[in-house]
Motif scaffolding. Structure first.
Motif, PDB file in Angstrom:
ATOM      1  N   ASP A  29      45.143  -6.446  62.205  1.00  0.00           N
ATOM      2  CA  ASP A  29      45.158  -4.845  61.798  1.00  0.00           C
ATOM      3  C   ASP A  29      46.529  -4.849  62.420  1.00  0.00           C
ATOM      4  O   ASP A  29      47.386  -4.971  62.514  1.00  0.00           O
ATOM      5  CB  ASP A  29      44.053  -3.442  63.550  1.00  0.00           C
ATOM      6  N   ARG A  30      47.374  -3.750  61.629  1.00  0.00           N
ATOM      7  CA  ARG A  30      48.511  -3.238  61.610  1.00  0.00           C
ATOM      8  C   ARG A  30      49.722  -3.643  61.026  1.00  0.00           C
ATOM      9  O   ARG A  30      50.668  -3.434  61.529  1.00  0.00           O
ATOM     10  CB  ARG A  30      48.740  -2.471  63.679  1.00  0.00           C
ATOM     11  N   LYS A  31      49.539  -4.754  60.521  1.00  0.00           N
ATOM     12  CA  LYS A  31      49.992  -5.641  59.781  1.00  0.00           C
ATOM     13  C   LYS A  31      49.892  -5.749  58.193  1.00  0.00           C
ATOM     14  O   LYS A  31      48.738  -5.691  58.040  1.00  0.00           O
ATOM     15  CB  LYS A  31      50.018  -7.049  61.164  1.00  0.00           C
ATOM     16  N   MET A 179      54.894  -1.289  47.451  1.00  0.00           N
ATOM     17  CA  MET A 179      54.791  -1.748  48.719  1.00  0.00           C
ATOM     18  C   MET A 179      55.326  -0.747  49.820  1.00  0.00           C
ATOM     19  O   MET A 179      54.543  -1.523  50.812  1.00  0.00           O
ATOM     20  CB  MET A 179      56.435  -2.684  48.928  1.00  0.00           C
ATOM     21  N   ARG A 180      55.871   0.231  50.099  1.00  0.00           N
ATOM     22  CA  ARG A 180      56.532   1.318  50.655  1.00  0.00           C
ATOM     23  C   ARG A 180      54.769   1.709  51.393  1.00  0.00           C
ATOM     24  O   ARG A 180      54.671   1.932  52.561  1.00  0.00           O
ATOM     25  CB  ARG A 180      57.539   2.238  50.206  1.00  0.00           C
ATOM     26  N   ILE A 185      50.494   1.852  54.758  1.00  0.00           N
ATOM     27  CA  ILE A 185      49.348   1.791  55.114  1.00  0.00           C
ATOM     28  C   ILE A 185      48.388   0.911  56.323  1.00  0.00           C
ATOM     29  O   ILE A 185      48.009   1.198  57.269  1.00  0.00           O
ATOM     30  CB  ILE A 185      48.585   1.285  53.936  1.00  0.00           C
ATOM     31  N   ALA A 186      49.617   0.052  56.189  1.00  0.00           N
ATOM     32  CA  ALA A 186      48.970  -0.896  57.177  1.00  0.00           C
ATOM     33  C   ALA A 186      49.989  -0.372  58.350  1.00  0.00           C
ATOM     34  O   ALA A 186      49.112  -0.318  59.923  1.00  0.00           O
ATOM     35  CB  ALA A 186      49.764  -2.329  57.247  1.00  0.00           C
ATOM     36  N   LYS A 187      50.998   0.505  59.169  1.00  0.00           N
ATOM     37  CA  LYS A 187      50.991   0.986  59.576  1.00  0.00           C
ATOM     38  C   LYS A 187      50.098   1.784  60.665  1.00  0.00           C
ATOM     39  O   LYS A 187      50.270   1.845  61.990  1.00  0.00           O
ATOM     40  CB  LYS A 187      53.056   1.459  59.648  1.00  0.00           C
ATOM     41  N   ALA A 202      57.896 -10.229  49.346  1.00  0.00           N
ATOM     42  CA  ALA A 202      57.185 -10.188  49.987  1.00  0.00           C
ATOM     43  C   ALA A 202      57.638 -10.615  50.994  1.00  0.00           C
ATOM     44  O   ALA A 202      58.059  -9.813  52.299  1.00  0.00           O
ATOM     45  CB  ALA A 202      56.831 -11.754  49.409  1.00  0.00           C
ATOM     46  N   PHE A 203      58.659 -11.356  51.331  1.00  0.00           N
ATOM     47  CA  PHE A 203      59.722 -11.665  52.267  1.00  0.00           C
ATOM     48  C   PHE A 203      60.945 -10.135  52.551  1.00  0.00           C
ATOM     49  O   PHE A 203      60.732  -9.732  54.578  1.00  0.00           O
ATOM     50  CB  PHE A 203      61.104 -12.371  52.123  1.00  0.00           C
ATOM     51  N   GLY A 204      60.858  -9.047  51.906  1.00  0.00           N
ATOM     52  CA  GLY A 204      61.198  -7.494  52.311  1.00  0.00           C
ATOM     53  C   GLY A 204      60.242  -6.823  52.951  1.00  0.00           C
ATOM     54  O   GLY A 204      60.834  -6.260  54.200  1.00  0.00           O
ATOM     55  N   PHE A 205      59.298  -7.070  52.716  1.00  0.00           N
ATOM     56  CA  PHE A 205      58.148  -6.355  52.879  1.00  0.00           C
ATOM     57  C   PHE A 205      57.049  -6.987  54.008  1.00  0.00           C
ATOM     58  O   PHE A 205      56.550  -6.143  54.788  1.00  0.00           O
ATOM     59  CB  PHE A 205      57.723  -5.013  51.901  1.00  0.00           C
ATOM     60  N   ALA A 206      56.800  -8.365  54.010  1.00  0.00           N
ATOM     61  CA  ALA A 206      56.029  -8.694  55.267  1.00  0.00           C
ATOM     62  C   ALA A 206      55.995  -8.376  56.521  1.00  0.00           C
ATOM     63  O   ALA A 206      57.317  -8.936  57.271  1.00  0.00           O
ATOM     64  CB  ALA A 206      55.619 -10.202  54.592  1.00  0.00           C
ATOM     65  N   ASP A 207      54.820  -8.293  56.796  1.00  0.00           N
ATOM     66  CA  ASP A 207      54.849  -8.010  58.763  1.00  0.00           C
ATOM     67  C   ASP A 207      55.060  -9.757  59.256  1.00  0.00           C
ATOM     68  O   ASP A 207      54.973 -10.637  60.203  1.00  0.00           O
ATOM     69  CB  ASP A 207      53.651  -7.721  59.275  1.00  0.00           C
ATOM     70  N   GLN A 208      53.852 -10.894  58.402  1.00  0.00           N
ATOM     71  CA  GLN A 208      52.735 -11.775  59.006  1.00  0.00           C
ATOM     72  C   GLN A 208      53.101 -11.929  56.854  1.00  0.00           C
ATOM     73  O   GLN A 208      52.628 -11.606  56.172  1.00  0.00           O
ATOM     74  CB  GLN A 208      52.018 -11.936  59.204  1.00  0.00           C
ATOM     75  N   MET A 209      53.255 -13.823  56.912  1.00  0.00           N
ATOM     76  CA  MET A 209      53.357 -14.464  55.790  1.00  0.00           C
ATOM     77  C   MET A 209      52.693 -15.281  55.947  1.00  0.00           C
ATOM     78  O   MET A 209      52.248 -16.561  56.997  1.00  0.00           O
ATOM     79  CB  MET A 209      54.984 -14.913  55.517  1.00  0.00           C
ATOM     80  N   ILE A 210      51.497 -15.663  55.027  1.00  0.00           N
ATOM     81  CA  ILE A 210      51.326 -16.976  54.431  1.00  0.00           C
ATOM     82  C   ILE A 210      51.384 -18.158  53.343  1.00  0.00           C
ATOM     83  O   ILE A 210      51.939 -17.221  52.193  1.00  0.00           O
ATOM     84  CB  ILE A 210      49.747 -17.161  54.661  1.00  0.00           C
TER      85      ILE A 210
END
Lengths: 260, 332
Positions: A29-31, A179-180, A185-187, A202-210
């Motif tokens: 959540d939150r990510k 993306m913003r 929404i995640a926050k 992807a790298f600019g906005f992600a909190d976590q990446m797979i």
């Protein structure tokens, strides 16, 4: 939160298509979790398996701690919203489109209530789409339509939102706007998952990446961790460059592999 | 054509037009009957036996047949188009009507006195055709155009099979006059009892469940993500469409194009919301078929032509127009 544990899945009728082999991951959540990978690595297959559009051959999938196999379609829809990459564009008004997000809460044969309509207005506001309310879907630009689809997902009032390539076909300004919006929404507390093609975005906005490669998870972590592992050239065949501006903000961009 | 902002008011207007057509159909014919005598015949106060006979045993069944078949086939068209997200689809184009027709011919060829089972046979035939279409759509992952081509093939197979049945048993369809093209000539009230009850009930059921159709129009993935079991819902809704088509075919024969033409026309006026679209199409279909039947029996008085011929004359060019319009859009 969505948890997948040792998930294996594939398309029986087309063995050539991406299959997933023993995937385990947590989407918190939150990510904002961004899934990246080359074509055919199984990104969309993973989202479709999480939604049970494609049955998992093995492993477990949990939405908010509840096993996917113990839920019916409506229960899944109340926990997780999903926005596909391709869909027919209906010739209906935006507010009717967003109202469809309330479908999982509608009992036969009731009409949508005033409460549902209030939620729709709020969702439109939250997705910065209030001014589109009375317009027809087929008259909107791609970026505006994406906002409406996100508003529909917000009206669904789920804890989890999955999006398959939400920025594809959008012009660059609308890509940033989308993306913003996802980041916000995640926050606000939702587990937000997006499949993306654009590595810089992807790298600019992600909190976590797979990072997916041929149906397996090559690496998962924060953008910094993925960048540091230096696997991007190997997986994607391009260089990823990290840079920053005077305010200390970090940016990533891709370029062709530099052969020494 | 500009969409109306008040679709239900439009439906009310359509219903008024339907009543007008009903009155005209009862009054006009080889023997003109003034409205006063029509009402007298209806409430049993008409003293002229031949007018009583004309109204009660010829025109009333005929008008009812037109209205029931029109409403049934148009509603089936709306459902099929929504469920398959395919604007070229209709019960006729996909061979559903032909499937129903074949089943009726086959059952009556084997059991000549089983006419009361015609609706059940027609439903079974229509359902078979629908399931074949669904199978092709899902298993072969056919494109929208391929699905229509497959439907045309299914239609041809069933039509040929019907001809084969009639070759071995020429009088199998003796109880019908224009079965293979569709018509209402000589339809007795007894054939309309079951369709007359079942068709309105099914349409009301569809109106109550129209939210499902709205969501299914958004595409399989979106519908499923909103909590619909798409596979089950497709079978249920296409089953209802098969039932509507089967009921219509059981007394009207293999009528074409109503289920394609009316939903298209109504969609342009009331929009894509399934509830107003279903309602407008049901009423519009009833009006169109009754009006065409009125033409069919008055154009060449004292001779009459099957209504199916008039429908095909209008429907075929319309289908070609749709094909062209789709092609034009594709290259926009």
């Amino acid at each position: 939160m969505i948890e997948i544990n040792n998930v294996t899945a594939g398309y029986e009728d087309s063995p050539g298509r991406a299959a997933l082999a023993g995937l385990s991951a947590v989407f918190p959540d939150r990510k904002l979790t961004v899934i990246i990978g080359p074509n055919g690595s199984g990104k969309s297959t993973l989202l479709r398996t999480i939604m049970r559009f494609l049955p998992a051959a093995a492993g477990t999938i949990r939405h908010n701690g509840v096993d996917l196999e113990e839920m019916n379609e409506r229960e899944i829809a109340r926990k997780t919203a999903y926005l596909p990459q391709n869909r027919p564009i209906p010739q209906i008004r935006v507010r009717e489109m967003v109202l469809h997000g309330r479908f999982p809460y509608l009992s036969f044969p009731r009409q949508y209530s005033r409460h549902d309509r209030e939620i729709v207005l709020q969702a439109l506001k939250d997705a910065d789409a209030s001014e589109l309310e009375k317009q027809y879907m087929h008259e909107l630009s791609g970026g505006q339509r994406q906002k409406v689809y996100i508003a529909m997902a917000l009206a669904q009032q789920t804890d989890n939102i999955l999006m398959d390539e939400p920025t594809t076909y959008l012009d660059i300004r609308h890509q940033y706007e989308t993306m913003r919006l996802l980041k916000r929404i995640a926050k606000e507390g939702r587990c937000t998952v997006a499949v993306l093609h654009d590595l810089g975005m992807a790298f600019g906005f992600a909190d976590q990446m797979i990072v997916l490669e041929r149906g397996t998870i090559r690496l998962q972590g924060t953008p910094e961790e993925v960048y540091s592992a230096a696997i991007i050239p190997e997986v994607f065949g391009v260089d990823l460059v990290k840079t920053g501006d005077e305010s200390g903000k970090t940016f990533y961009y891709t370029r062709e592999l530099q052969h020494e | 054509m500009k969409k109306t902002e008040r679709p239900y008011l439009f439906c009310l207007g359509l219903a008024a037009a339907g009543i007008l057509i009903l009155i005209l159909s009862l009054c006009i014919g080889a023997v003109p009957v003034p409205p006063g005598k029509v009402f007298a015949a209806l409430n049993g106060t008409c003293e002229e036996t031949y007018i009583n006979n004309i109204i009660l045993y010829t025109r009333i069944p005929r008008v009812c047949a037109g209205m029931i078949a029109g409403a049934a086939l148009s509603s089936a068209g709306v459902v099929i188009q929504s469920v398959l997200s395919n604007s070229l689809a209709s019960p006729h184009v996909l061979g559903v009507n032909a499937g129903a027709g074949f089943a009726v011919a086959l059952v009556l060829a084997i059991f000549p006195f089983s006419i009361r089972f015609a609706p059940a046979a027609a439903f079974a035939g229509a359902l078979t055709a629908v399931l074949v279409v669904l199978f092709i759509s899902e298993k072969a992952k056919a494109s929208k155009t391929s699905l229509i081509l497959a439907g045309v093939a299914i239609e041809c197979i069933f039509a040929a099979a019907t001809e084969a049945v009639l070759l071995f048993k020429p009088d199998a369809l003796a109880g019908y006059t224009d079965f293979r093209i569709g018509g209402f000539s000589g339809v007795p009230m007894s054939k309309l009892v079951i369709p007359g009850i079942a068709v309105p009930v099914i349409i009301i059921g569809l109106l109550l469940a129209s939210h499902y159709l709205d969501v299914m129009m958004l595409g399989t993935d979106t519908a499923q993500s909103l909590g619909i079991s798409v596979k089950k819902a497709r079978v249920v809704f296409l089953g209802a469409a098969a039932l509507l088509s089967g009921l219509a075919v059981s007394f009207a024969g293999v009528l074409g194009f109503v289920g394609l033409l009316v939903p298209h026309l109504m969609r342009r006026i009331v929009g894509e919301g399934s509830r107003p679209l279903l309602l407008a199409s049901a009423i519009g279909g009833a009006i169109l078929l009754s009006a065409c039947d009125l033409l069919a029996r008055t154009l060449f008085t004292p001779f009459e032509i099957p209504v199916g011929i008039i429908m095909s004359m209008i429907g075929d060019p319309f289908f070609i127009f749709l094909v062209f319009r789709r092609k034009k859009r594709k290259y926009d």
